[in-house]
Design a protein around this motif. Structure first.
Motif, PDB file in Angstrom:
ATOM      1  N   SER A   1       0.824  -1.207   0.000  1.00  0.00           N
ATOM      2  CA  SER A   1       0.000   0.000   0.000  1.00  0.00           C
ATOM      3  C   SER A   1       0.860   1.261   0.000  1.00  0.00           C
ATOM      4  O   SER A   1       1.743   1.412   0.836  1.00  0.00           O
ATOM      5  CB  SER A   1      -0.913   0.021   1.223  1.00  0.00           C
ATOM      6  N   PRO A   2       0.581   2.203  -0.916  1.00  0.00           N
ATOM      7  CA  PRO A   2       1.316   3.471  -0.936  1.00  0.00           C
ATOM      8  C   PRO A   2       0.743   4.509   0.019  1.00  0.00           C
ATOM      9  O   PRO A   2       1.294   5.596   0.152  1.00  0.00           O
ATOM     10  CB  PRO A   2       1.159   3.931  -2.387  1.00  0.00           C
TER      11      PRO A   2
ATOM     12  N   VAL B   1      -5.398   7.167  -3.874  1.00  0.00           N
ATOM     13  CA  VAL B   1      -4.394   7.572  -4.853  1.00  0.00           C
ATOM     14  C   VAL B   1      -5.114   7.949  -6.143  1.00  0.00           C
ATOM     15  O   VAL B   1      -5.766   7.111  -6.766  1.00  0.00           O
ATOM     16  CB  VAL B   1      -3.391   6.443  -5.132  1.00  0.00           C
TER      17      VAL B   1
ATOM     18  N   ILE C   1       2.929   3.123  -9.331  1.00  0.00           N
ATOM     19  CA  ILE C   1       2.539   3.262  -7.926  1.00  0.00           C
ATOM     20  C   ILE C   1       3.092   2.055  -7.167  1.00  0.00           C
ATOM     21  O   ILE C   1       2.367   1.123  -6.798  1.00  0.00           O
ATOM     22  CB  ILE C   1       1.007   3.360  -7.771  1.00  0.00           C
ATOM     23  N   THR C   2       4.398   2.051  -6.942  1.00  0.00           N
ATOM     24  CA  THR C   2       5.068   0.865  -6.418  1.00  0.00           C
ATOM     25  C   THR C   2       5.744   1.090  -5.063  1.00  0.00           C
ATOM     26  O   THR C   2       6.293   0.151  -4.505  1.00  0.00           O
ATOM     27  CB  THR C   2       6.139   0.377  -7.419  1.00  0.00           C
ATOM     28  N   TRP C   3       5.728   2.332  -4.554  1.00  0.00           N
ATOM     29  CA  TRP C   3       6.313   2.540  -3.236  1.00  0.00           C
ATOM     30  C   TRP C   3       5.318   2.048  -2.182  1.00  0.00           C
ATOM     31  O   TRP C   3       4.151   1.809  -2.474  1.00  0.00           O
ATOM     32  CB  TRP C   3       6.666   4.006  -3.023  1.00  0.00           C
ATOM     33  N   ALA C   4       5.760   1.884  -0.925  1.00  0.00           N
ATOM     34  CA  ALA C   4       4.903   1.294   0.097  1.00  0.00           C
ATOM     35  C   ALA C   4       4.967   2.087   1.399  1.00  0.00           C
ATOM     36  O   ALA C   4       5.955   2.755   1.695  1.00  0.00           O
ATOM     37  CB  ALA C   4       5.317  -0.151   0.361  1.00  0.00           C
ATOM     38  N   SER C   5       3.888   1.983   2.183  1.00  0.00           N
ATOM     39  CA  SER C   5       3.785   2.766   3.410  1.00  0.00           C
ATOM     40  C   SER C   5       4.694   2.268   4.520  1.00  0.00           C
ATOM     41  O   SER C   5       4.793   2.906   5.569  1.00  0.00           O
ATOM     42  CB  SER C   5       2.334   2.771   3.907  1.00  0.00           C
TER      43      SER C   5
END
Length: 209
Positions: A158-159, A167, A178-182
């Motif tokens: 999940s970003p 998003v 959209i590949t970064w994560a929380s």
């Protein structure tokens, strides 16, 4: 979720034309949006979200004044930066200046993303902060909605930081980025020995070495 019943505009009016009041800045982050990018944390937010990661950003008092032109030059001069992310604080309280900065960044071929505690619908309404529409028109990506601690996410899938956040990808070329994560974390060590920790649940931490 509470919001202080104060008027931010008197403090915002003290910011000279052509300048931003920011809390922090870094180059070459890979945990605050797609690819390698600059991040600008603006100063000032009316929300007092429980569990807020950047409590220091709440005050609208002057912190770091920087001109739009010098910030644009700084971002564009780093060949590794593929874009810029606006965070905070609440970026949309300084929407007019950020819209100008965003237009300069996009003219240089980079993409622009912003976080906001407002929802997209609120930003599109007549009650939105001044200049909100101008900034929205410049954005390639918007992550909207306040951080809600009871809905918190720290997930590699999940970003966003809490389940209510959304998003919005306005630029179709970025839909697959959209590949970064929380749950990612990133540490920047500066020449003076100070450290900046960012990315972990969206937080920003400054510390001395």
């Amino acid at each position: 979720m509470t919001q202080k019943k104060t008027d931010p505009y008197p403090a915002l009016m003290e910011i000279p034309a052509g300048y931003l009041n920011i809390m922090g800045y870094i180059d070459e982050s890979e945990v605050n949006g797609p690819g390698c990018r600059a991040v600008v944390w603006v100063q000032g937010c009316l929300r007092e979200c429980p569990g807020c990661f950047n409590v220091e950003s709440w005050s609208f008092e002057m912190n770091q004044l920087i001109s739009i032109d010098s910030l644009a030059e700084k971002i564009l001069s780093n060949p590794r930066n593929q874009g810029v992310t606006f965070s905070g604080g609440e970026p949309f309280w300084q929407a007019p200046a950020l819209a100008v900065l965003a237009s300069k960044i996009k003219a240089g071929g980079l993409n622009v993303m912003s976080f906001s505690g407002f929802t997209l619908e609120q930003l599109q309404s007549q009650h939105a902060p001044a200049g909100a529409q101008d900034l929205l028109q410049q954005l390639d990506i918007l992550i909207d909605g306040p951080y809600i601690q009871s809905l918190a996410l720290n997930s590699p899938d999940s970003p966003v930081s809490s389940n209510n956040q959304r998003v919005h990808v306005f630029n179709p070329t970025l839909k697959d980025k959209i590949t970064w994560a929380s749950d990612q974390i990133e540490v920047h060590i500066f020449k003076d020995g100070s450290r900046l920790i960012t990315g972990y649940r969206g937080g920003l931490e400054l510390s001395e070495g």
